[in-house]
Design a protein around this motif. Structure first.
Motif, PDB file in Angstrom:
ATOM      1  N   TYR A 169      19.272 -38.274  -6.481  1.00 15.65           N
ATOM      2  CA  TYR A 169      20.302 -37.701  -5.619  1.00 15.65           C
ATOM      3  C   TYR A 169      19.691 -36.668  -4.680  1.00 15.65           C
ATOM      4  O   TYR A 169      19.945 -36.676  -3.463  1.00 15.65           O
ATOM      5  CB  TYR A 169      21.386 -37.048  -6.481  1.00 15.65           C
ATOM      6  N   THR A 170      18.846 -35.789  -5.218  1.00 18.01           N
ATOM      7  CA  THR A 170      18.261 -34.710  -4.421  1.00 18.01           C
ATOM      8  C   THR A 170      17.242 -35.227  -3.416  1.00 18.01           C
ATOM      9  O   THR A 170      17.240 -34.835  -2.246  1.00 18.01           O
ATOM     10  CB  THR A 170      17.597 -33.668  -5.333  1.00 18.01           C
ATOM     11  N   ASN A 171      16.396 -36.152  -3.867  1.00 15.90           N
ATOM     12  CA  ASN A 171      15.263 -36.579  -3.041  1.00 15.90           C
ATOM     13  C   ASN A 171      15.572 -37.739  -2.103  1.00 15.90           C
ATOM     14  O   ASN A 171      14.851 -37.942  -1.120  1.00 15.90           O
ATOM     15  CB  ASN A 171      14.084 -36.974  -3.933  1.00 15.90           C
ATOM     16  N   SER A 172      16.619 -38.506  -2.394  1.00 16.31           N
ATOM     17  CA  SER A 172      16.884 -39.684  -1.578  1.00 16.31           C
ATOM     18  C   SER A 172      18.287 -39.699  -0.987  1.00 16.31           C
ATOM     19  O   SER A 172      18.466 -39.934   0.211  1.00 16.31           O
ATOM     20  CB  SER A 172      16.672 -40.963  -2.410  1.00 16.31           C
ATOM     21  N   VAL A 173      19.311 -39.469  -1.836  1.00 12.81           N
ATOM     22  CA  VAL A 173      20.686 -39.616  -1.381  1.00 12.81           C
ATOM     23  C   VAL A 173      21.057 -38.530  -0.383  1.00 12.81           C
ATOM     24  O   VAL A 173      21.615 -38.808   0.691  1.00 12.81           O
ATOM     25  CB  VAL A 173      21.658 -39.624  -2.579  1.00 12.81           C
ATOM     26  N   VAL A 174      20.778 -37.281  -0.732  1.00  9.53           N
ATOM     27  CA  VAL A 174      21.144 -36.172   0.157  1.00  9.53           C
ATOM     28  C   VAL A 174      20.461 -36.292   1.524  1.00  9.53           C
ATOM     29  O   VAL A 174      21.119 -36.184   2.569  1.00  9.53           O
ATOM     30  CB  VAL A 174      20.835 -34.824  -0.510  1.00  9.53           C
ATOM     31  N   PRO A 175      19.137 -36.542   1.575  1.00  8.99           N
ATOM     32  CA  PRO A 175      18.520 -36.725   2.901  1.00  8.99           C
ATOM     33  C   PRO A 175      19.113 -37.890   3.685  1.00  8.99           C
ATOM     34  O   PRO A 175      19.257 -37.808   4.907  1.00  8.99           O
ATOM     35  CB  PRO A 175      17.041 -36.987   2.550  1.00  8.99           C
ATOM     36  N   PHE A 176      19.459 -38.971   3.005  1.00 11.80           N
ATOM     37  CA  PHE A 176      20.066 -40.121   3.688  1.00 11.80           C
ATOM     38  C   PHE A 176      21.403 -39.723   4.308  1.00 11.80           C
ATOM     39  O   PHE A 176      21.688 -40.057   5.463  1.00 11.80           O
ATOM     40  CB  PHE A 176      20.261 -41.260   2.672  1.00 11.80           C
TER      41      PHE A 176
END
Length: 860
Positions: free
Chosen positions: A49-56
């Motif tokens: 969630y922190t490393n992929s979802v939020v930046p997306f």
């Protein structure tokens, strides 16, 4: 639970029938635990969630769905990664649907990378699944559950020794059960509502009336035989002798075409009836044959008229050159009409008109190329010129070339009874017809019955709760047998019978969960028998439970081996095997008879039976379950062997057949039924086949598709694209490609198998015909990056994933055995099961041994 007399001599529960039953259930269930199934929400993959979802979201979504710019009223800047909140889970599901549909991000925005799209969609799908599993979970406990309808039917069979007629089994009369994780054994899917209680009440009354009888049978067993030489003298059917394909002779009747039938009735007093009552009947026919010019054996059918098509065919067999009696024990009922004998391969007799035969062939070819106007025109010409196949000209035919079936007689015996009074009656009223019918006998009857029905010792108070009402009815003038029937119906409605109640033995002092309890030996006997037999324990399990010896590890293993060798292991084959392998989906779509002429309903039945016969063979021979991925043998009967092009297999029974090294069969995915389950009757469906492989072999179902997204569309008029080519078009959207690349490769690898599972090297169906059709391309790349060019290479790559297969199988069987879903806390237990399987050549038996010896199986 007491009863009262009704005017018709039957009884009902005090109060208002089923309402009183519901109230009784509430009172009886109140002391039983019904644990909170949920447990605490588990944090879902915070690092992704922190490393992929939020930046997306920040890069592609917040501009339109953030503060002051919430398109479609969807604020993503405030969306929390908590799937336990319904509103939050619904928002995340909406995001996933929009991504999969390719509608987010919008086309004017820079497209995200394919890997990034897939990672976000996977994270959301995993969160949704995790929350669903938490909601139906049990906190690691096996909860109280009721029997499903299959277990109910099997239990009645073993408790009362009742043999059910087709359509009269509890499996036919009770509504379908709910499923969780693909199985109808999970407690959270087996709810009880008032309508189901009403079903139980009506069914219990019917079963009680069947179990206890009064006097001799209404219709005693009789035999009627019709000698076929009497056909010419019987004015009701003498028209058969005028048929050019039938010859009535001095001692028999000769068939080259069509069928002949019997004529007879059973006499009961002043009435005559062919089938007086529903029951089992034995049909016999004495026939022989002479082969035609093709040298093939003469094939004979015995059929009956019946409104249900699947009950019309009674016997189908190649006949010998010498007279022989062929017979079948079958269920019949008053809806059955006449029964007849026909010659199956005598159709050549109808082709004696050369002109008619040519017109018929032309008509069929026109229909194959979808030229229906021409087909109708040719059909009309045949009818106008009396050239139909139903109007042959036998004077121009050489009848010596035709196969011939000679029929001597047809016989029907029934209704048949194993014994009278039936076993159920003798087991319940165990002192026989001369017994003293007193209160003490009533107590003895129900103490014996309830001990077995409740699967444990019963207290005097529990027995009295039933016998009090039975004795009261007898005192009020109710016949003894009727009062016993009423008491039996009450027992069968009790939650202590319908629920698999596993009493606790003792607390586990240093348990990781204080709430976990070791179940008693009685509870263990119940859990073991419903796991392996889908039915109640037998006398040996009851004896071990009574002696307190069943929990001993050595004894437990011995009992598993004994139970797996018992015929009742079919309960595991039909229960676990059927649901794991999804054989119910095989006949979901009937193949087009116009395109796939080799398909018959009998072949369809064999397709369903092959995976189950394979499962049973692997189980009982203690072979490696890796055979489901690939094997050098399979289970075949004659219809399937003919479809597979394998010679030397005769008869309808399944047997193990060694495969040649060139055979594409072997393993689950080479079975015709799997191919047909992934088809729609016209064309193959690689997406469905790919989902099947992931779900069944690896317990790794694909992410749910977006709303209203169906299969790949069929070819439009003038288009000749293969399924692969249409799938490639479908994947032009990056959002579609992200999902399909992890599904389609598994399904396209099976493209060499057509709709009915025949091996093909070029396309067929959907208008593809002949050698000019495109060559099948079964190549692909697995999600792990490994490529394959052929079906054989694909299976070799699957064999390298044996541990992944074993983990999926262990999870499935763990769920089936314990009646609950696999939870996060079970990870180490599943790993231990897989390790035990690996140490024992991945056999199903080793998995079963490990499960029944594990804490989740021994505790509640």
């Amino acid at each position: 639970m007491s009863t009262k007399i009704r005017n018709d001599g039957r009884s009902q529960l005090r109060g208002h029938g089923s309402l009183a039953l519901i109230l009784a259930w509430i009172s009886l269930l109140s002391p039983m635990h019904a644990a909170d199934p949920g447990g605490k929400p588990v944090a879902h993959d915070a690092s992704t969630y922190t490393n992929s979802v939020v930046p997306f979201l920040r890069q592609h979504c917040i501009a339109c769905h953030g503060e002051g710019e919430a398109n479609a009223s969807l604020r993503l800047d405030q969306l929390q990664p908590d799937f336990s909140v319904p509103e939050s889970a619904a928002r995340w599901a909406e995001v996933m649907d929009q991504i999969n549909l390719g509608q987010m991000p919008p086309p004017e925005e820079p497209p995200p990378e394919l890997e990034q799209l897939g990672e976000v969609a996977d994270w959301i799908a995993a969160g949704v699944r995790s929350e669903e599993r938490r909601r139906v979970g049990s906190g690691g406990r096996s909860l109280l559950r009721r029997m499903n309808r299959t277990e109910y039917a099997n239990t009645i069979r073993d408790l009362l020794s009742i043999r059910f007629l087709p359509g009269e089994s509890p499996q036919d009369l009770l509504p379908p059960d709910g499923t969780v994780d693909g199985f109808d054994k999970v407690s959270t899917g087996l709810m009880v509502d008032p309508s189901l209680l009403e079903n139980y009440f009506e069914l219990a009354t019917r079963l009680a009336e069947q179990a206890v009888v009064d006097g001799p049978p209404e219709f005693p067993t009789q035999t009627i035989r019709f000698e076929l030489e009497d056909t010419a003298a019987n004015r009701a059917i003498d028209y058969l002798c005028a048929n050019p394909g039938i010859e009535c002779r001095e001692h028999d009747i000769l068939l080259m075409d069509h069928s002949t039938r019997s004529f007879g009735e059973m006499k009961y007093g002043d009435t005559k009836k062919e089938i007086p009552v529903a029951g089992f009947y034995r049909i016999r026919v004495r026939v022989w044959g002479t082969r035609g010019a093709d040298g093939k054996p003469v094939r004979m059918q015995v059929r009956q008229q019946h409104p249900q098509q699947d009950r019309q065919l009674l016997i189908e067999s190649d006949v010998t050159d010498e007279p022989q009696v062929y017979e079948l024990l079958t269920a019949r009922d008053p809806k059955c009409g006449e029964y007849s004998v026909s010659i199956v391969n005598g159709s050549a007799f109808q082709q004696s008109s050369p002109v008619g035969a040519k017109l018929f062939q032309a008509q069929r070819e026109a229909a194959e190329r979808d030229d229906f106007e021409a087909a109708l025109r040719l059909q009309s010409r045949q009818q106008l010129e009396a050239l139909t196949r139903a109007k042959p000209t036998p004077e121009s035919a050489d009848t010596s070339q035709f196969p011939k079936l000679y029929v001597d007689w047809i016989e029907c015996e029934g209704p048949l009874y194993e014994q009278w009074p039936p076993k159920s009656h003798q087991a319940l009223l165990f002192r026989g017809e001369g017994a003293v019918l007193n209160a003490e006998y009533v107590d003895a009857i129900f103490e014996r019955l309830m001990r077995r029905a409740f699967r444990r010792p019963v207290s005097p108070e529990e027995v009295e709760s039933i016998t009090e009402g039975v004795k009261a009815e007898i005192a009020d003038g109710e016949p003894f047998n009727q009062a016993v029937r009423n008491g039996l119906a009450t027992v069968l409605c009790s939650p202590k019978f319908l629920y698999l109640i596993e009493s606790e033995a003792s607390s586990l002092p240093n348990s990781e969960r204080d709430s976990l309890q070791a179940i008693s030996d009685w509870g263990l006997a119940t859990r073991l028998s419903y796991f392996l037999w889908s039915s109640m324990p037998d006398d040996e399990l009851f004896d071990l439970a009574r002696a307190g010896r069943l929990r001993d590890s050595g004894e437990l293993v011995r009992q598993v081996d004994r139970m797996l060798a018992d015929p009742k292991v079919d309960g595991l084959v039909e229960g676990f095997g059927r649901q794991w392998l999804k054989t119910d989906a095989i006949l979901a779509f009937a193949p087009s008879e116009r395109v796939y002429r080799d398909y018959t309903p009998k072949l369809g039945e064999a397709m369903v039976a092959e995976p189950l016969a394979f499962f049973k063979e692997v189980l009982q021979r203690d072979e490696s379950a890796i055979a489901f991925i690939d094997s050098d043998w399979t289970m075949l009967n004659q219809p399937l062997a003919e479809l597979y092009g394998i010679a030397g297999v005769e008869g309808d029974h399944f047997r193990r057949v060694q495969l040649s090294s060139e055979s594409p069969r072997g393993g689950l995915l080479g079975m015709a039924g799997v191919a047909m389950a992934g088809s729609d009757g016209i064309r193959t469906k690689p997406v469905s086949r790919g989902a099947y492989v992931r779900n069944v072999l690896f317990n790794d179902p694909p992410n749910p598709p977006p709303p209203n997204v169906g299969e790949v569309e069929p070819n439009i008029r003038g288009e000749k694209l293969t399924v692969r080519e249409r799938l490639i078009q479908h994947q032009q959207l990056a959002s579609c490609a992200a999902c399909h690349r992890r599904i389609d490769c598994y399904g396209l690898a099976l493209e060499n198998f057509n709709v009915i599972g025949q091996w093909r090297t070029v396309q067929d169906g959907e208008g593809f015909r002949g050698s000019n059709s495109p060559t099948i391309d079964a190549s692909g790349v697995l999600p792990n990056g490994e490529a394959f060019e052929t079906w054989a290479e694909f299976k070799q790559l699957l064999l390298k994933q044996e541990e992944r297969f074993a983990q999926g199988l262990a999870e499935k069987m763990f769920t089936y055995a314990t009646g609950r879903s696999v939870e996060v806390s079970d990870r180490s237990r599943i790993d231990a099961l897989v390790s035990h399987m690996a140490d024992h050549h991945y056999t199903l038996r080793s998995l079963i041994h490990a499960i029944v010896s594990s804490d989740p199986f021994l505790q509640k």
